[in-house]
Scaffold this motif. Structure first.
Motif, PDB file in Angstrom:
ATOM      1  N   THR A 403      32.990  37.645  47.767  1.00 34.52           N
ATOM      2  CA  THR A 403      34.615  38.173  47.617  1.00 34.52           C
ATOM      3  C   THR A 403      35.171  37.875  46.418  1.00 34.52           C
ATOM      4  N   ALA A 404      34.941  36.454  46.191  1.00 33.80           N
ATOM      5  CA  ALA A 404      35.497  36.100  44.847  1.00 33.80           C
ATOM      6  C   ALA A 404      35.184  37.101  43.514  1.00 33.80           C
ATOM      7  N   ALA A 405      33.627  37.255  43.414  1.00 35.29           N
ATOM      8  CA  ALA A 405      33.311  37.969  42.411  1.00 35.29           C
ATOM      9  C   ALA A 405      33.798  39.537  42.474  1.00 35.29           C
ATOM     10  N   GLY A 406      33.777  39.818  43.827  1.00 31.00           N
ATOM     11  CA  GLY A 406      34.480  41.390  43.857  1.00 31.00           C
ATOM     12  C   GLY A 406      36.060  41.479  43.525  1.00 31.00           C
ATOM     13  N   SER A 407      36.870  40.391  43.629  1.00 28.64           N
ATOM     14  CA  SER A 407      38.096  40.348  43.237  1.00 28.64           C
ATOM     15  C   SER A 407      38.236  40.259  41.788  1.00 28.64           C
ATOM     16  N   VAL A 408      37.601  39.585  41.069  1.00 31.41           N
ATOM     17  CA  VAL A 408      37.431  39.732  39.688  1.00 31.41           C
ATOM     18  C   VAL A 408      36.893  41.076  38.983  1.00 31.41           C
ATOM     19  N   LEU A 409      35.933  41.470  39.767  1.00 30.39           N
ATOM     20  CA  LEU A 409      35.484  42.975  39.239  1.00 30.39           C
ATOM     21  C   LEU A 409      36.660  43.995  39.363  1.00 30.39           C
ATOM     22  N   SER A 410      37.327  43.894  40.548  1.00 25.44           N
ATOM     23  CA  SER A 410      38.457  44.648  41.043  1.00 25.44           C
ATOM     24  C   SER A 410      39.679  44.609  39.863  1.00 25.44           C
ATOM     25  N   GLY A 411      39.780  43.383  39.405  1.00 33.33           N
ATOM     26  CA  GLY A 411      40.915  43.333  38.423  1.00 33.33           C
ATOM     27  C   GLY A 411      40.453  43.975  37.133  1.00 33.33           C
ATOM     28  N   TRP A 412      39.342  43.550  36.792  1.00 29.88           N
ATOM     29  CA  TRP A 412      38.940  44.234  35.599  1.00 29.88           C
ATOM     30  C   TRP A 412      38.802  45.803  35.569  1.00 29.88           C
ATOM     31  N   MET A 413      38.497  45.956  36.798  1.00 32.28           N
ATOM     32  CA  MET A 413      38.439  47.690  36.840  1.00 32.28           C
ATOM     33  C   MET A 413      39.704  48.409  36.905  1.00 32.28           C
ATOM     34  N   GLY A 414      40.801  47.508  37.399  1.00 33.56           N
ATOM     35  CA  GLY A 414      42.218  47.987  37.507  1.00 33.56           C
ATOM     36  C   GLY A 414      42.485  48.599  36.321  1.00 33.56           C
TER      37      GLY A 414
END
Length: 456
Positions: A403-414
């Motif tokens: 979940t934490a890794a997905g959150s970081v990736l989601s921020g970068w993709m944002g």
């Protein structure tokens, strides 16, 4: 390491130890404060704080923080900066409970960790009322969540002796508090923010966490006392068997696909709010629906969909056709991915003002949460049941880190949202999540053999 002295069985309420209601009540107010704040954070940054360079300049530590983000992504506009900030914040909130649990278990004891965490979160929410302490507030909230969440739910088991039949339903009551808080918070905080401004909305979250702290401190007499456990005679862990090593390998191999799911899921707390604000017609009979209200639907969903999903599985089981655990995960990931793909249809359904109908996000929440019920509980169950006993806590923690890794990736993709536009952005996320589901199906023959449980 700590152990617990159980309270007297007579100290009950509705057939459960009163301590359960203390813990559930604390968790309820934690979720009210957390989900209320999270539903507003990106909207606040993109629609208020980051629009004024003079205000941003007053935020303590912001130049260094911005330099840290831009070192890997290049120059960031206000929206991309907000989305990456949220991504890192949410990653820490979901990842730090692992460290917080270790601190409570090895250093402070769980009670002190929960009380200290709740106090830090209360201060963090109130610190959001001031521009200068914006980053300090986020740090307080992240560290406080790590301490509180890493130690609060861990106390539930300590209320019950081994074999106590009441333990079966304990976590159902406990998670009822989580879901109710997640559903109520965005409506409450979002309504206050819409009328009196963002800082008033954050203040609601602060008072909510303060109430949670008072509930926990006031209910100490109903919680088991902590006692120091004698150190183990030997700290050596027995070696893993061949079967256990095989299952560990299977859990590690499926982990990247779990990250793909949580990357798409994390966008619903992040970019999704901006998409709602800017591209959906939120007017209903002259009333403009506050964006944070939509997040309440995800809090209501488990109570509505879990019974439905369990009924479907029971009907399939009677016919001998219930999907195995990997197929359930694949179904959940594909349904969630296709639901995200629905958001890309916004321009096709837009009115003359370029805004999509409000029915589109409502349909998304219905279908995506149905898929989530096939996925989120199942993946935690997979790690909890397949992990060897000696590594169970570690591997469940690794699952949570997805979940934490997905959150970081989601921020970068944002950061791609502005340059790509809504439709391509959501299609990319849909492909990632749906592709992960098909990846599980394709890998099922190998993963199934690796994760197979030993015969009794």
């Amino acid at each position: 390491m700590t152990d617990q002295v159980l309270p007297q069985r007579s100290e009950e309420l509705f057939g459960q130890p009163k301590g359960l209601w203390v813990l559930a009540g604390t968790e309820l107010w934690d979720r009210i404060s957390f989900h209320g704040m999270v539903a507003m954070l990106v909207l606040y940054m993109t629609g208020d704080l980051l629009l004024d360079p003079a205000r941003v300049a007053t935020v303590i530590g912001f130049p260094a923080f911005r330099a840290f983000l831009e070192a890997t992504s290049g120059p960031l506009g206000a929206q991309a900066l907000a989305l990456q900030t949220f991504g890192y914040y949410y990653a820490c909130v979901t990842g730090l409970p692992l460290l917080g649990g270790w601190i409570g278990d090895r250093v402070t004891g769980r009670k002190l960790a929960v009380g200290g965490g709740a106090a830090m979160m209360t201060m963090g929410h109130f610190a959001l009322a001031f521009d200068r302490t914006f980053l300090i507030a986020l740090v307080l909230l992240m560290c406080g969540a790590g301490l509180l969440r890493g130690n609060l739910s861990a106390q539930v088991k300590s209320l019950y002796a081994d074999g106590d039949p009441r333990e079966v339903n304990a976590f159902q009551y406990y998670y009822l508090g989580i879901n109710f808080g997640a559903a109520a918070a965005p409506i409450l905080s979002g309504s206050v923010a819409a009328i009196w401004g963002w800082h008033a909305g954050f203040a609601v979250a602060g008072f909510g966490m303060l109430i949670g702290l008072m509930v926990y401190l006031g209910g100490q007499r109903w919680l088991p006392a902590e006692q120091q456990r004698a150190p183990e005679a030997s700290g050596k862990r027995p070696p893993l068997t061949a079967s256990e090593r095989r299952r560990v390998l299977g859990l590690l191999l499926i982990w990247p696909l779990v990250v793909c799911y949580w990357t798409a899921q994390a966008q619903i707390w992040n970019v999704y709010n901006i998409w709602l604000r800017d591209t959906v017609n939120l007017d209903v009979g002259g009333f403009n629906v506050p964006v944070p209200w939509f997040q309440s639907l995800d809090g209501l969903a488990p109570g509505l969909f879990i019974p439905v999903v369990l009924w479907i599985w029971s009907m399939q089981a009677k016919r001998g056709r219930e999907p195995d655990v990997l197929t359930k995960l694949a179904i959940g990931s594909v349904i969630f991915g296709l639901s995200v793909g629905l958001l890309a249809a916004g321009p096709l359904l837009a009115n003359a003002q370029g805004r999509a109908p409000i029915a589109l996000p409502l349909l998304f929440h219905v279908t995506s949460n149905f898929g989530a019920m096939y996925y989120a509980p199942v993946i935690m169950g997979l790690y909890g049941t397949r992990a060897p006993q000696s590594l169970r806590g570690t591997l469940v923690g690794i699952c949570m880190l997805a979940t934490a890794a997905g959150s970081v990736l989601s921020g970068w993709m944002g950061g791609l949202y502005e340059s790509l536009g809504p439709a391509p952005f959501w299609l990319i996320n849909a492909v990632i999540c749906t592709g992960a589901g098909f990846g599980i199906l394709l890998g099922a023959p190998v993963l199934g053999r690796l994760l197979a449980q030993d015969e009794a």
